[in-house]
Design a protein around this motif. Structure first.
Motif, PDB file in Angstrom:
ATOM      1  N   ARG A  65      -1.809  -8.471  -2.759  1.00 53.07           N
ATOM      2  CA  ARG A  65      -2.288  -7.157  -2.272  1.00 53.07           C
ATOM      3  C   ARG A  65      -2.505  -6.191  -3.436  1.00 53.07           C
ATOM      4  O   ARG A  65      -3.433  -5.378  -3.417  1.00 53.07           O
ATOM      5  CB  ARG A  65      -1.307  -6.568  -1.249  1.00 53.07           C
ATOM      6  CG  ARG A  65      -1.860  -5.305  -0.587  1.00 53.07           C
ATOM      7  CD  ARG A  65      -0.989  -4.771   0.510  1.00 53.07           C
ATOM      8  NE  ARG A  65       0.281  -4.280   0.002  1.00 53.07           N
ATOM      9  CZ  ARG A  65       1.256  -3.811   0.770  1.00 53.07           C
ATOM     10  NH1 ARG A  65       1.118  -3.790   2.091  1.00 53.07           N
ATOM     11  NH2 ARG A  65       2.381  -3.388   0.239  1.00 53.07           N
ATOM     12  N   LYS A 164      -3.722   0.090  -1.686  1.00 52.53           N
ATOM     13  CA  LYS A 164      -2.504   0.885  -1.877  1.00 52.53           C
ATOM     14  C   LYS A 164      -2.685   1.650  -3.191  1.00 52.53           C
ATOM     15  O   LYS A 164      -2.181   1.254  -4.250  1.00 52.53           O
ATOM     16  CB  LYS A 164      -1.280  -0.051  -1.897  1.00 52.53           C
ATOM     17  CG  LYS A 164       0.026   0.656  -1.678  1.00 52.53           C
ATOM     18  CD  LYS A 164       1.139  -0.343  -1.389  1.00 52.53           C
ATOM     19  CE  LYS A 164       2.521   0.268  -1.480  1.00 52.53           C
ATOM     20  NZ  LYS A 164       2.788   1.368  -0.569  1.00 52.53           N
ATOM     21  N   TYR A 169      -2.094   8.721  -1.596  1.00 54.68           N
ATOM     22  CA  TYR A 169      -0.788   9.159  -1.101  1.00 54.68           C
ATOM     23  C   TYR A 169      -0.652  10.679  -1.052  1.00 54.68           C
ATOM     24  O   TYR A 169       0.367  11.190  -0.582  1.00 54.68           O
ATOM     25  CB  TYR A 169       0.340   8.480  -1.886  1.00 54.68           C
ATOM     26  CG  TYR A 169       0.545   7.086  -1.327  1.00 54.68           C
ATOM     27  CD1 TYR A 169       1.568   6.815  -0.421  1.00 54.68           C
ATOM     28  CD2 TYR A 169      -0.348   6.061  -1.606  1.00 54.68           C
ATOM     29  CE1 TYR A 169       1.708   5.566   0.158  1.00 54.68           C
ATOM     30  CE2 TYR A 169      -0.219   4.814  -1.039  1.00 54.68           C
ATOM     31  CZ  TYR A 169       0.813   4.568  -0.160  1.00 54.68           C
ATOM     32  OH  TYR A 169       0.947   3.337   0.426  1.00 54.68           O
ATOM     33  N   GLU A 198      -0.975   5.121  11.435  1.00 54.50           N
ATOM     34  CA  GLU A 198       0.320   4.662  10.929  1.00 54.50           C
ATOM     35  C   GLU A 198       1.165   5.869  10.568  1.00 54.50           C
ATOM     36  O   GLU A 198       0.742   7.012  10.760  1.00 54.50           O
ATOM     37  CB  GLU A 198       0.119   3.753   9.716  1.00 54.50           C
ATOM     38  CG  GLU A 198      -0.636   4.404   8.580  1.00 54.50           C
ATOM     39  CD  GLU A 198      -0.880   3.474   7.394  1.00 54.50           C
ATOM     40  OE1 GLU A 198      -0.383   2.337   7.372  1.00 54.50           O
ATOM     41  OE2 GLU A 198      -1.566   3.920   6.464  1.00 54.50           O
ATOM     42  N   CYS A 200       3.549   7.876   7.405  1.00 51.94           N
ATOM     43  CA  CYS A 200       3.195   8.205   6.008  1.00 51.94           C
ATOM     44  C   CYS A 200       3.343   7.003   5.096  1.00 51.94           C
ATOM     45  O   CYS A 200       2.517   6.790   4.209  1.00 51.94           O
ATOM     46  CB  CYS A 200       4.110   9.303   5.481  1.00 51.94           C
ATOM     47  SG  CYS A 200       3.944  10.818   6.371  1.00 51.94           S
ATOM     48  N   THR A 201       4.411   6.229   5.289  1.00 51.30           N
ATOM     49  CA  THR A 201       4.638   5.065   4.419  1.00 51.30           C
ATOM     50  C   THR A 201       5.106   3.852   5.230  1.00 51.30           C
ATOM     51  O   THR A 201       5.814   2.995   4.720  1.00 51.30           O
ATOM     52  CB  THR A 201       5.675   5.387   3.312  1.00 51.30           C
ATOM     53  OG1 THR A 201       6.872   5.865   3.919  1.00 51.30           O
ATOM     54  CG2 THR A 201       5.160   6.421   2.333  1.00 51.30           C
ATOM     55  N   GLY A 224       0.130  -3.789   6.044  1.00 48.59           N
ATOM     56  CA  GLY A 224       1.532  -3.910   5.632  1.00 48.59           C
ATOM     57  C   GLY A 224       2.016  -5.359   5.667  1.00 48.59           C
ATOM     58  O   GLY A 224       1.676  -6.119   6.578  1.00 48.59           O
ATOM     59  N   ILE A 225       2.813  -5.683   4.690  1.00 46.37           N
ATOM     60  CA  ILE A 225       3.348  -7.051   4.626  1.00 46.37           C
ATOM     61  C   ILE A 225       4.532  -7.187   5.585  1.00 46.37           C
ATOM     62  O   ILE A 225       4.735  -8.236   6.196  1.00 46.37           O
ATOM     63  CB  ILE A 225       3.663  -7.398   3.156  1.00 46.37           C
ATOM     64  CG1 ILE A 225       2.306  -7.553   2.441  1.00 46.37           C
ATOM     65  CG2 ILE A 225       4.509  -8.675   3.032  1.00 46.37           C
ATOM     66  CD1 ILE A 225       2.337  -7.627   0.959  1.00 46.37           C
ATOM     67  N   THR A 226       5.266  -6.106   5.794  1.00 41.11           N
ATOM     68  CA  THR A 226       6.320  -6.147   6.830  1.00 41.11           C
ATOM     69  C   THR A 226       5.658  -6.244   8.213  1.00 41.11           C
ATOM     70  O   THR A 226       6.116  -6.999   9.075  1.00 41.11           O
ATOM     71  CB  THR A 226       7.201  -4.889   6.753  1.00 41.11           C
ATOM     72  OG1 THR A 226       7.407  -4.529   5.388  1.00 41.11           O
ATOM     73  CG2 THR A 226       8.555  -5.131   7.416  1.00 41.11           C
ATOM     74  N   GLY A 261       8.065  -1.200   7.124  1.00 44.52           N
ATOM     75  CA  GLY A 261       7.624  -1.039   5.740  1.00 44.52           C
ATOM     76  C   GLY A 261       8.640  -1.668   4.809  1.00 44.52           C
ATOM     77  O   GLY A 261       9.798  -1.865   5.207  1.00 44.52           O
ATOM     78  N   SER A 262       8.226  -1.947   3.604  1.00 50.90           N
ATOM     79  CA  SER A 262       9.152  -2.592   2.662  1.00 50.90           C
ATOM     80  C   SER A 262      10.330  -1.682   2.346  1.00 50.90           C
ATOM     81  O   SER A 262      11.460  -2.148   2.233  1.00 50.90           O
ATOM     82  CB  SER A 262       8.432  -2.925   1.359  1.00 50.90           C
ATOM     83  OG  SER A 262       7.384  -3.804   1.626  1.00 50.90           O
TER      84      SER A 262
END
Ligand SMILES: Cc1ncc(COP(=O)(O)O)c(C=O)c1O
Length: 318
Positions: A65, A164, A169, A198, A200-201, A224-226, A261-262
């Motif tokens: 990513r 990303k 941001y 989504e 904010c993070t 998102g990977i999560t 999120g991570s």
């Protein structure tokens, strides 16, 4: 250069352009392109202290990513995947961390300040530090309180919203500050068409009558990977997961809402815009997914061992 206070006394090193340097020495020129224009891309992932020792979570997907984000900004990260993964591992090992947050970052560096960046060098950084209790100490048990932001998520025709990228941001920053000012823990953002994008993070999931739903890439979300992991896990557990547009009202009337999120991992949402979600407590499906996810990141579910990579480094012989 400024005197730099370290965030954690024991976290001493940052990987900077291929070398481990002291935390306070990882500095750049103020006229770096990335400082002026937000022309950077970054990642955020975790290392977990599993029953088999420290393991990074889906590190190859995070590197992929990172490169995808870089490509969208016409940036080439000047290290191979092996070098970057080795850099991550070295930084964890050198700082004696067994569980931590990992922040890989690359940005157009110091050369010239025209907006066109392609003559600028690309600086690459990997930092690690402990980062617990994202969104609050009792967020896991009690759930977080959210509001819809007046700021909308950037549309993919304005900037590549799936990248990303650091400059993007600003939107998350403004939404988070506004939410905190109003006494909430986190902001939710709509997309340019008025559907839910989504937080904010974090990515968002809603649960209604046992069916889980989450917005797709057409809502300008960060992939998102999560989110991807939770979609796979939930389907494996027999739940129906729909990837589709979600109207704002569906959030208010959901039985359960959670964020992924991570940094945040999985966080239940207990209230949105002064409306209690479900019973106002983390719901059964959210709790089920949180429990399963915790077991996975402790290394206790062999089915998902593929998501965990050992933290070893040929550059640092133990
Ligand atoms: C804007 C945004 N959306 C979603 C996420 C969740 O993505 P991931 O699960 O890959 O950390 C993040 C965190 O990286 C984010 O910053």
């Amino acid at each position: 250069m400024n005197k730099v206070e370290k965030w954690f006394p024991d976290v001493d090193k940052i990987w900077f352009n291929g070398e481990l340097v002291k935390w306070e020495d990882a500095q750049i020129h103020v006229l770096s392109h990335g400082v002026a224009y937000g022309s950077g891309v970054f990642e955020g992932l975790r290392c977990y202290n599993t029953i088999d020792g420290p393991r990074t979570f889906r590190v190859k997907e995070h590197i992929e990513r990172w490169r995808d984000s870089a490509k969208q900004l016409r940036m080439t990260i000047p290290f191979s995947d092996e070098e970057l993964i080795d850099g991550i591992n070295q930084t964890i090992l050198e700082n004696n961390l067994d569980s931590c947050y990992i922040r890989p970052l690359s940005f157009f560096g110091y050369h010239s300040l025209g907006v066109h960046p392609l003559d600028c060098p690309v600086d690459v950084v990997i930092a690690t530090w402990p980062w617990e209790n994202y969104l609050g100490a009792d967020a896991k048990e009690k759930g977080v309180r959210c509001c819809f932001s007046p700021w909308i998520r950037v549309h993919s025709q304005m900037v590549p919203s799936a990248a990303k990228a650091t400059g993007l941001y600003i939107g998350s920053m403004l939404a988070r500050v506004d939410a905190i000012d109003k006494g909430f823990d986190e902001a939710l953002m709509l997309d340019a068409t008025g559907n839910v994008a989504e937080a904010c993070t974090e990515n968002i999931f809603v649960v209604k009558d046992g069916v889980i739903a989450t917005p797709g890439l057409d809502s300008s979300i960060l992939p998102g990977i999560t989110r991807k992991s939770i979609i796979e896990l939930a389907r494996d557990l027999g739940y129906t997961v729909e990837v589709r547009s979600i109207a704002r009202g569906e959030v208010y009337s959901a039985n359960e809402v959670f964020l992924t999120g991570s940094a945040a991992e999985i966080k239940p949402v207990r209230e949105v815009d002064s409306r209690e979600i479900g019973t106002g407590k983390p719901g059964p499906i959210t709790k089920h997914l949180m429990d399963e996810f915790s077991a996975i990141v402790r290394g206790e579910n062999p089915k998902y061992a593929k998501w965990l990579d050992p933290v070893t480094s040929p550059s640092k012989v133990l």
